[in-house]
Design a protein around this motif. Sequence first.
Motif: not given
Length: 392
Positions: A363-383
């Motif tokens: 299991x993986x749980x990742x947290x950050x708080x950025x909105x809009x343009x939350x950078x999930x497309x950058x961060x999540x695949x790299x994770x």
Amino acid sequence: MNTKPIDALLKQFTTMERGPVGCALSVTKAGKTIYTGYSGYADAQAQRPIGEETLYRMYSCSKVVTAVAMMILLERGLYQLDDPIAQYLPEFADARYAICTGNNMETLLPVRALTIKHFLTMTSGLTYGGELSATHARIGRALSGIDEKGGCTTREFSRIVAKLPLKFEPGTSWNYGINLDVLGAFIEEVSGSSFYQFLREEIFSPLGMEDTGFFLDGQGQKRLATMYYYDEDGCLKINDSEDFKYEAAYRFECGGGGLVSSLHDMTRFTKMLALGGRLDGQRILGRKTIELMRQNHLEPQALEAFRQTHQYGWPFMAGYGYGLGVKTLMDLAGSNCAGSLGEFSWAGAAGTLLLVDPSEQLSIVYMHQLMPNNREGYCHPRLRNVIYGALD
């Protein structure tokens, strides 16, 4: 497990241009926590470090919790997936969907069927707000109206949106929307409890998730990470535009996006799913029910509509289908990331991620708080790549 690349990645996130000011990550495997890490701040102005006491707006990661609650009721024989939802929420008995007949004219047609499964699979025809269609616009106005009057109950929410025309004939397409929000009302109707009470008794309390809920008291507000955004000039700004929704006066227990939680609590929740529905002697869900949940449930036409999201705005969703409240990996090569077939996950609008891989008991749980343009497309695949790459 070599954790240095993971540490470096988290630091990269919090130091890159227009990245989150703080982030947190936990990884479990075979029931053991093999990584916990933090980088940056929960509040940059106050120089408050992000840490184990920090709380986060989960936004759409809440959908995974609501989906599990629905699966608990399914296991108890209290409904079937193909039951008409109007059998439980009669406000949907006269559901209609809209079609454009040309010259800016619209016709409303009765639906052939509107089932519980349509809501769990995002094929009901409900949307979020916006201007992409008449349904998007109507739902946007309805949601704004709820905010303007200071909220509503979960049951009232269902009655409000049931009056709105759907975007398409249920089951024929896929559109991300307020489906799991409505299912909070369904859970209340079937269980006889408030939505939160059901979640607390069936999931949160058994798993020791003491920091998870819809509303914050004064102490919780102090622990909540500040949410940020970047303006057009790249300056970091505070985004507190929706924080009124976490006050008890708002009343709406939003199953599609309303939970606040901690890294600890969501780690307990996802670890339970990775272990087949049990944790520390507590059985939350059966392993075969989780298996059903993480199958792709979209028929070809709806699956093609879901895949369009990969091409227009969500390229990091490539390779996935959609199950019951979660996306599920169908094509490892197509995802362009390391992982496992049948891994399931969902993300939140401010950058949070819940990911479960039963085949690896991971299991993986990742947290950050950025909105809009939350950078999930950058961060999540790299994770995904770095974490899977670090496994022995």
